[in-house]
Design a protein around this motif. Structure first.
Motif, mmCIF file in Angstrom:
data_model
loop_
_atom_site.group_PDB
_atom_site.id
_atom_site.type_symbol
_atom_site.label_atom_id
_atom_site.label_comp_id
_atom_site.label_asym_id
_atom_site.label_seq_id
_atom_site.Cartn_x
_atom_site.Cartn_y
_atom_site.Cartn_z
ATOM 1 N N TYR A 2 -12.082 3.913 -8.470
ATOM 2 C CA TYR A 2 -11.236 4.249 -7.316
ATOM 3 C C TYR A 2 -9.863 4.728 -7.754
ATOM 4 O O TYR A 2 -9.357 5.743 -7.254
ATOM 5 N N VAL A 50 -6.743 7.901 3.113
ATOM 6 C CA VAL A 50 -7.402 6.716 2.553
ATOM 7 C C VAL A 50 -7.316 5.539 3.536
ATOM 8 O O VAL A 50 -8.307 5.214 4.191
ATOM 9 N N TRP A 96 -13.249 2.655 -0.801
ATOM 10 C CA TRP A 96 -12.512 1.469 -0.375
ATOM 11 C C TRP A 96 -13.245 0.742 0.750
ATOM 12 O O TRP A 96 -13.197 -0.487 0.847
ATOM 13 N N THR A 147 -14.391 -3.096 0.906
ATOM 14 C CA THR A 147 -14.047 -3.970 2.021
ATOM 15 C C THR A 147 -15.255 -4.749 2.512
ATOM 16 O O THR A 147 -15.199 -5.971 2.720
ATOM 17 N N GLY A 201 -15.256 0.340 -5.576
ATOM 18 C CA GLY A 201 -14.389 0.612 -4.443
ATOM 19 C C GLY A 201 -12.946 0.224 -4.623
ATOM 20 O O GLY A 201 -12.072 0.714 -3.890
ATOM 21 N N CYS A 202 -12.639 -0.654 -5.589
ATOM 22 C CA CYS A 202 -11.269 -1.115 -5.759
ATOM 23 C C CYS A 202 -10.821 -1.104 -7.216
ATOM 24 O O CYS A 202 -9.636 -1.263 -7.502
ATOM 25 N N SER A 215 -11.543 6.892 0.302
ATOM 26 C CA SER A 215 -11.585 6.029 1.480
ATOM 27 C C SER A 215 -12.973 5.415 1.654
ATOM 28 O O SER A 215 -13.102 4.235 2.003
ATOM 29 N N THR A 233 -8.236 8.486 -7.033
ATOM 30 C CA THR A 233 -7.047 8.699 -6.205
ATOM 31 C C THR A 233 -5.864 9.192 -7.038
ATOM 32 O O THR A 233 -5.056 9.989 -6.570
ATOM 33 N N TRP A 289 0.834 -1.206 0.000
ATOM 34 C CA TRP A 289 0.000 0.000 0.000
ATOM 35 C C TRP A 289 0.869 1.256 0.000
ATOM 36 O O TRP A 289 0.563 2.228 -0.696
ATOM 37 N N LEU A 317 -10.028 4.657 6.868
ATOM 38 C CA LEU A 317 -10.858 3.526 6.442
ATOM 39 C C LEU A 317 -11.702 2.935 7.574
ATOM 40 O O LEU A 317 -12.887 2.634 7.363
#
Length: 302
Positions: free
Chosen positions: A70, A90, A154, A158, A65-66, A151, A74, A8, A94
């Motif tokens: 996203y 981010v 993401w 999740t 989200g991913c 965030s 970002t 990350w 979270l």
């Protein structure tokens, strides 16, 4: 999660380097999704029956989200703020969004310990927003707001990944395949600008592209996808998200020698509040209480 944190941090450093180069967010997205889409295609094909059984809203949440939305968000936000701000707003925030979704949708109880940690996270967010709001000559406030939206995206990923309960590599491959297909279509129709599409192949920055492909595609797209989704499955969504509290400090420290980005005192204060708040909110400092663990609904009850 240790491997995920390192990858990350590299992800945010790669985004910053891309923002400082001639590459557009679409170019960075291409390096992020093309390699995972090709490498993980066998896993997607093998799990296509399981993917088809997942409710479409969860697949959409994972993609937003991913996936491409996203990364474009970002990547654009990193043009306005340094690595310290992006990496804090981010993964650091979270747990706040994951807890909010869990409480709102699944009525999960929150302990006083976790509430205190989330209040610290809110305080850290307030520090970042106040410093950027006072700087009328910059677009830092826009960058901060975009990263907070990232965030939230993401966090949606999740939760949806936890509920979908797909094999981590199959999920990562599915998201990458959708992302690269849509990305190529948007570049081909000139909806998204691409430096690579307007430059002869002989003039492409191959060394830069190799570095981004290694960090974004192989690292974040394949290895981190497996390690993070495995952690979500075994540790739970909120605890996995809370371990991201170490990412801001790691990425910020690496950005000092790489980009010469020396954070201000207020930045360190905001970073510290967010990181400490995330750690406290995770309840990892307390004896595990199974009654507070996030338990997603099964497909059959949706």
């Amino acid at each position: 999660m240790v491997a995920t944190l390192l990858l990350w941090a590299g992800f945010f450093l790669s985004l910053r380097e891309g923002a400082m180069s001639a590459l557009t967010p679409a170019d960075i997205a291409l390096t992020r999704f093309l390699i995972p889409a090709m490498l993980l295609l066998p896993f997607v094909m093998k799990a296509k029956a399981q993917i088809a059984m997942v409710p479409k809203r969860y697949l959409l949440g994972m993609f937003i989200g991913c996936g491409l939305p996203y990364l474009l968000l970002t990547g654009s936000a990193m043009h306005f703020v340094p690595v310290s701000d992006g990496s804090t707003l981010v993964p650091g925030t979270l747990p706040l969004f994951v807890s909010g979704i869990a409480v709102w949708l699944f009525h999960q109880p929150l302990s006083q310990h976790r509430i205190f940690g989330l209040v610290l996270v809110l305080g850290g967010i307030g520090v970042f927003l106040s410093t950027s709001a006072m700087d009328y000559q910059s677009d830092k406030l826009l960058g901060h707001l975009l990263f907070l939206l990232g965030s939230l995206m993401w966090a949606v990923f999740t939760i949806c990944a936890r509920v979908a309960n797909l094999h981590s590599l199959a999920a990562a491959g599915f998201i990458s395949l959708l992302s690269v297909t849509l990305l190529l279509a948007l570049i081909a129709t000139s909806v998204l600008p691409s430096h690579l599409a307007q430059t002869p192949i002989s003039a492409w920055p191959w060394q830069t592209l190799f570095g981004h492909s290694l960090i974004q595609g192989l690292g974040a797209g394949v290895i981190a996808a497996f390690t993070y989704l495995h952690a979500v499955t075994t540790l739970g969504a909120e605890r996995s998200a809370a371990f991201g509290s170490a990412t801001p400090a790691l990425a910020t420290l690496l950005a000092i020698p790489l980009f010469g980005e020396m954070p201000s005192t207020l930045t360190w204060v905001g970073l510290g509040l967010v990181s400490c708040g995330s750690l406290i909110a995770s309840n990892v400092l307390m004896k595990y209480d199974a009654s507070l663990a996030y338990q997603p609904p099964q497909h059959g009850r949706n």
